[in-house]
Design a protein around this motif. Sequence first.
Motif, mmCIF file in Angstrom:
data_model
loop_
_atom_site.group_PDB
_atom_site.id
_atom_site.type_symbol
_atom_site.label_atom_id
_atom_site.label_comp_id
_atom_site.label_asym_id
_atom_site.label_seq_id
_atom_site.Cartn_x
_atom_site.Cartn_y
_atom_site.Cartn_z
ATOM 1 N N CYS A 22 8.299 3.288 29.574
ATOM 2 C CA CYS A 22 9.345 3.431 28.568
ATOM 3 C C CYS A 22 9.119 2.377 27.492
ATOM 4 O O CYS A 22 8.914 1.204 27.784
ATOM 5 C CB CYS A 22 10.713 3.239 29.223
ATOM 6 S SG CYS A 22 12.037 3.050 28.040
ATOM 7 N N CYS A 55 12.593 6.326 28.636
ATOM 8 C CA CYS A 55 13.168 6.925 29.837
ATOM 9 C C CYS A 55 14.536 7.522 29.502
ATOM 10 O O CYS A 55 15.079 7.283 28.419
ATOM 11 C CB CYS A 55 13.305 5.878 30.937
ATOM 12 S SG CYS A 55 14.524 4.602 30.584
ATOM 13 N N CYS A 95 12.602 -0.221 27.551
ATOM 14 C CA CYS A 95 12.865 -1.145 28.655
ATOM 15 C C CYS A 95 11.605 -1.465 29.448
ATOM 16 O O CYS A 95 11.606 -2.385 30.252
ATOM 17 C CB CYS A 95 13.970 -0.616 29.562
ATOM 18 S SG CYS A 95 13.481 0.843 30.507
ATOM 19 N N SER A 105 17.457 6.809 30.460
ATOM 20 C CA SER A 105 18.580 5.908 30.211
ATOM 21 C C SER A 105 18.466 5.210 28.866
ATOM 22 O O SER A 105 19.419 4.624 28.374
ATOM 23 C CB SER A 105 18.714 4.889 31.349
ATOM 24 O OG SER A 105 17.494 4.247 31.589
ATOM 25 N N CYS A 106 17.298 5.251 28.224
ATOM 26 C CA CYS A 106 17.132 4.585 26.934
ATOM 27 C C CYS A 106 17.212 5.562 25.761
ATOM 28 O O CYS A 106 17.194 5.136 24.610
ATOM 29 C CB CYS A 106 15.796 3.843 26.883
ATOM 30 S SG CYS A 106 15.774 2.386 27.933
#
Length: 155
Positions: A3, A27, A6, A29-30
């Motif tokens: 990613c 990813c 992060c 979540s990002c």
Amino acid sequence: MNCEICGKELKGSGVKIMVEGTELTVCSSCKRYGSEKVSTTSQAEAKRVVIKKKKVRTDIEFKDELVDNFSQIIRMEREKRGWSQEQLAKKIQEKESLIKKIENAEITPDPEVVAKLEKLFGIKLKESVPVVKLEKKVSMTPTLGDVVVLKKKER
Ligand SMILES: [Zn+2]
């Protein structure tokens, strides 16, 4: 592939997003930090990215260390006075075998023994040595923060 925000390893192909005109693979979540490539979310959304610069702290500490040629100094000072290792041992109330080991640089004497020798010979056997402590960088993967900073420099 990791990613690009992060640095986490991507399971699968990741999500492609646009942040300030730059395409990043991140990813799941990002992906909220930018606009998904296909979507038409406004640029304002991307501005929410917080720029965080990783700090590399340098700490310098001073440590008392025995001088390098400690063993030679002891031998020299003892011979200067014409003492045997046994005589020196008696003067500082230690075993002759300890003196032998110190002079052969086989051991590092206890601080109390060092103090006794310093007092007996009237010399300094310790020196203050600066010890530089470097904090380990958590990750070598450039974060979005770094990318944004680089882009700003180009302008
Ligand atoms: Zn991520």
